[in-house]
Write a protein that holds these residues in place. Structure first.
Motif, PDB file in Angstrom:
ATOM      1  N   SER A  42       0.843  -1.246   0.030  1.00 55.12           N
ATOM      2  CA  SER A  42       0.099  -0.013  -0.030  1.00 55.12           C
ATOM      3  C   SER A  42       0.745   1.341   0.044  1.00 55.12           C
ATOM      4  CB  SER A  42      -0.946  -0.078   1.268  1.00 55.12           C
ATOM      5  OG  SER A  42      -1.325   1.239   1.398  1.00 55.12           O
ATOM      6  N   THR A  43       0.493   2.256  -0.620  1.00 56.26           N
ATOM      7  CA  THR A  43       1.151   3.512  -0.542  1.00 56.26           C
ATOM      8  C   THR A  43       0.127   4.630   0.246  1.00 56.26           C
ATOM      9  OG1 THR A  43       2.630   3.358  -2.526  1.00 56.26           O
ATOM     10  CG2 THR A  43       2.280   5.553  -1.912  1.00 56.26           C
ATOM     11  N   ARG A  44      -1.104   4.779  -0.580  1.00 59.28           N
ATOM     12  CA  ARG A  44      -2.000   5.558  -0.078  1.00 59.28           C
ATOM     13  C   ARG A  44      -2.571   5.514   1.384  1.00 59.28           C
ATOM     14  NH1 ARG A  44      -1.473   6.446  -5.107  1.00 59.28           N
ATOM     15  NH2 ARG A  44      -1.073   3.943  -5.074  1.00 59.28           N
ATOM     16  N   THR A  45      -3.009   4.167   1.332  1.00 63.09           N
ATOM     17  CA  THR A  45      -3.675   4.015   2.547  1.00 63.09           C
ATOM     18  C   THR A  45      -2.942   4.033   3.913  1.00 63.09           C
ATOM     19  OG1 THR A  45      -5.269   2.544   1.246  1.00 63.09           O
ATOM     20  CG2 THR A  45      -5.690   2.194   3.494  1.00 63.09           C
ATOM     21  N   ALA A  61      -6.784   4.881  -7.248  1.00 62.01           N
ATOM     22  CA  ALA A  61      -5.187   4.622  -7.645  1.00 62.01           C
ATOM     23  C   ALA A  61      -4.510   3.479  -6.711  1.00 62.01           C
ATOM     24  CB  ALA A  61      -4.546   5.654  -7.072  1.00 62.01           C
ATOM     25  N   PRO A  62      -3.691   2.851  -7.001  1.00 59.04           N
ATOM     26  CA  PRO A  62      -2.525   3.439  -8.076  1.00 59.04           C
ATOM     27  C   PRO A  62      -3.138   3.216  -9.520  1.00 59.04           C
ATOM     28  CG  PRO A  62      -1.984   1.389  -7.268  1.00 59.04           C
ATOM     29  CD  PRO A  62      -2.917   1.864  -6.632  1.00 59.04           C
TER      30      PRO A  62
END
Ligand code: CP
Length: 298
Positions: free
Chosen positions: A54-57, A255-256
């Motif tokens: 994960s990046t955003r979460t 996203a992504p």
């Protein structure tokens, strides 16, 4: 498994939320957006347990927790005792024992968190495989509400890899509960029997809908590789299709983004796109969710 005497509220699925609870979270998020909140006055620990990438979460939960004044801790699959075979239940039981009050969990097994609901810490489902992603759904809904100020009669097309999308499932149920009309765009192989609303073409969707919600093709969950060559032309949002959208319509994507596959790369940052706004709203709505859970309001 032994259960604790006390248990706390959780956010595991969009199905658990009534419309008024969703709007209460929006009110709280508005307060967070306008800096009308008081950081925690007592030491409170939050753990982010991410067993899938994960990046955003992951990052937005960390920002949300720090803005609220929580002590943030991070656990992943590679550097924890998951590598020794420890179960999710025993991991969360350990976090409960050392004083964690909120655990944000991303992992691949649908419904696994249900087995942990009696623990005395609030659980937040940050994506369970192809199951649900309620905090993504809430930030999507908040972004739509920010633009249209109502869901009644709104036409929303959810387009893409429905079969593997937890975002589609969370959003379809919630949007209908709030009075929106949902339709789907997807290749025949990716239809999901649990999503029974109308299926339309992307050409129909752009001309009919107020919101085009695109989904990522989840190659990592496919047994066979998918050709990306024709996807944009047949099912994606091209510049030619975008030009046929309503003047006030908006584009969402959790996203992504696979630029040039679900959406023409030039449209990702175009005036109709709310894709980066969704990420900004992800921090405020996650602050609201944590605040509501700690106050027992969900
Ligand atoms: N939208 C979303 O869940 O993104 P991440 O996988 O980067 O968290």
């Amino acid at each position: 498994m032994m259960t604790s005497v006390l248990s706390r509220p959780h956010l595991l699925s969009m199905k658990q939320l009534e419309a008024e609870q969703i709007f209460h979270l929006f009110d709280l998020a508005d307060q967070m957006k306008n800096n009308l909140y008081l950081p925690m006055s007592r030491q409170t620990f939050a753990a982010n347990v991410f067993l899938e990438p994960s990046t955003r979460t992951k990052m937005s939960f960390q920002v949300a927790e720090r803005k609220l004044g929580l002590e943030t801790m991070n656990l992943d699959g590679e550097s924890s005792s998951f590598t020794k075979g420890e179960s999710l239940y025993d991991t969360l039981k350990t976090l409960e024992a050392i004083g964690v009050e909120v655990a944000v969990v991303r992992q691949s097994e649908i419904g696994l968190l249900d087995e942990c609901k009696d623990l005395n810490l609030s659980l937040i489902n940050a994506g369970d495989g192809c199951g649900e992603h309620p905090t993504q759904s809430l930030l999507d809904l908040y972004t739509i509400y920010e633009h249209f100020h109502s869901f009644h009669g709104l036409k929303v097309a959810i387009a893409g890899d429905l079969k593997h999308s937890r975002v589609a499932r969370s959003n379809a149920h919630a949007l209908e509960k709030l009075g929106a009309h949902v339709s789907f765009v997807t290749p025949p192989d990716w239809q999901d029997p649990s999503l029974t609303d109308e299926y339309v073409t992307m050409d129909e969707a752009v001309e009919q809908c107020d919101v085009i919600m695109l989904l990522r093709i989840q190659h990592e969950r496919h047994l066979h590789s998918t050709s990306q060559m024709d996807y944009l032309e047949n099912y994606g949002l091209t510049k030619e299709r975008e030009a046929r959208m309503h003047p006030n319509a908006i584009i969402l994507h959790p996203a992504p983004v696979n630029r040039g596959v679900e959406i023409d790369s030039d449209l990702v940052e175009s005036p109709k796109s709310r894709i980066f706004r969704q990420m900004t709203n992800g921090v405020t709505i996650r602050m609201a969710i944590i605040e509501a859970l700690l106050k027992g309001e969900l």
